[in-house]
Design a protein around this motif. Structure first.
Motif, PDB file in Angstrom:
ATOM      1  N   PHE A  46       0.838  -1.203   0.000  1.00 47.94           N
ATOM      2  CA  PHE A  46       0.000   0.000   0.000  1.00 47.94           C
ATOM      3  C   PHE A  46       0.872   1.252   0.000  1.00 47.94           C
ATOM      4  N   TRP A  47       1.922   1.263   0.825  1.00 47.16           N
ATOM      5  CA  TRP A  47       2.812   2.435   0.886  1.00 47.16           C
ATOM      6  C   TRP A  47       3.500   2.666  -0.452  1.00 47.16           C
ATOM      7  N   LEU A  69      -4.446   7.902  -1.813  1.00 46.60           N
ATOM      8  CA  LEU A  69      -4.015   6.817  -0.928  1.00 46.60           C
ATOM      9  C   LEU A  69      -3.206   7.349   0.247  1.00 46.60           C
ATOM     10  N   LYS A  70      -2.441   8.417   0.015  1.00 45.77           N
ATOM     11  CA  LYS A  70      -1.733   9.057   1.127  1.00 45.77           C
ATOM     12  C   LYS A  70      -2.718   9.516   2.192  1.00 45.77           C
ATOM     13  N   LYS A  71      -3.861  10.036   1.751  1.00 45.19           N
ATOM     14  CA  LYS A  71      -4.872  10.505   2.711  1.00 45.19           C
ATOM     15  C   LYS A  71      -5.444   9.348   3.516  1.00 45.19           C
ATOM     16  N   VAL A  72      -5.673   8.202   2.870  1.00 47.87           N
ATOM     17  CA  VAL A  72      -6.161   7.018   3.588  1.00 47.87           C
ATOM     18  C   VAL A  72      -5.172   6.635   4.683  1.00 47.87           C
ATOM     19  N   HIS A  73      -3.902   6.634   4.338  1.00 52.00           N
ATOM     20  CA  HIS A  73      -2.866   6.310   5.318  1.00 52.00           C
ATOM     21  C   HIS A  73      -2.839   7.346   6.433  1.00 52.00           C
ATOM     22  N   ALA A  74      -2.907   8.616   6.066  1.00 52.14           N
ATOM     23  CA  ALA A  74      -2.875   9.683   7.076  1.00 52.14           C
ATOM     24  C   ALA A  74      -4.074   9.590   8.007  1.00 52.14           C
ATOM     25  N   ASP A  75      -5.233   9.253   7.468  1.00 54.43           N
ATOM     26  CA  ASP A  75      -6.439   9.134   8.295  1.00 54.43           C
ATOM     27  C   ASP A  75      -6.290   7.998   9.310  1.00 54.43           C
TER      28      ASP A  75
END
Length: 222
Positions: free
Chosen positions: A111-112, A121-127
């Protein structure tokens, strides 16, 4: 209550996500083509579009499954714990200490890899990390209230250290070889929390009565 059609749709989405997990576990992100995922899940080529509009959407679902599985295990292990012990237990569930958790780490790494070039996808990770950060903040506030943590280092920086260290511990075992052996993540994690406790024991102020403290909120599991 969901209809039989909705339940069947959700079941098939779960089967596709599990197939994605297996492929990533065997061959990494590059191996997880939509064609290979469809074959692994027992679907005709092109059928996945009825369940996931894109590979990114499918990867998000795989990552979120990992996130909530970690939280579920942590919630069971934590029980009535609060403070540093609770934060440590969440971290333990993130580490690749068995086959299940190693698979989750491989999915996260995949994912990263994609998120590095995808703002959505960065936002999903940040959330996801924001949820963990806020949860850790509550437990560190509790730890300070009972004088378990007395460090002058702000909680924000302590959490930065925790999440940065755990992220590295998720990746390094996957890359381990004889020339670069796997680190000892539990030892490193315990060393960090022991140092936090040791600093408090050297100069322990008065603590609030535990009965007067508000318990931290539980981890989200869905």
């Amino acid at each position: 209550m969901s209809t039989p059609r909705e339940a069947k749709h959700a079941q098939r989405r779960e089967e596709i996500v599990l197939a994605t997990w297996r492929i990533i576990g065997r061959g990494g992100f590059a191996a997880a083509t939509m064609r290979e995922i469809a074959a692994e899940a027992g679907f005709a080529n092109g059928a996945l579009k009825h369940y996931f509009a894109s590979k990114d959407e499918l990867l998000v679902a795989a990552f979120r499954r990992t996130f909530f599985r970690i939280n579920e295990r942590a919630a069971r292990a934590i029980g009535q714990m609060a403070g540093i012990d609770a934060v440590r237990e969440l971290c333990m569930q993130m580490l690749p200490l068995d086959a299940e958790r190693e698979m989750e780490c491989r999915v996260s790494v995949a994912f990263w890899d994609r998120a590095a070039t995808s703002p959505s996808l960065k936002k999903v990770h940040a959330d996801a990390h924001a949820i963990w950060r806020r949860w850790m903040e509550q437990h560190l506030e509790y730890s300070r209230a009972i004088a378990e943590v007395t460090s002058d280092v702000p909680d924000e920086f302590i959490i930065d250290e925790i999440l940065s260290a755990v992220t590295g511990m998720q990746v390094l075992p996957i890359l381990a070889t004889k020339a670069a052996p796997q680190p000892e993540p539990v030892r490193m994690l315990d060393g960090f929390f022991d140092r936090l406790r040791a600093a408090a024991s050297e100069n322990r102020p008065s603590a609030e009565p535990i009965g007067s403290l508000q318990s931290p909120a539980p981890l989200p599991v869905a």
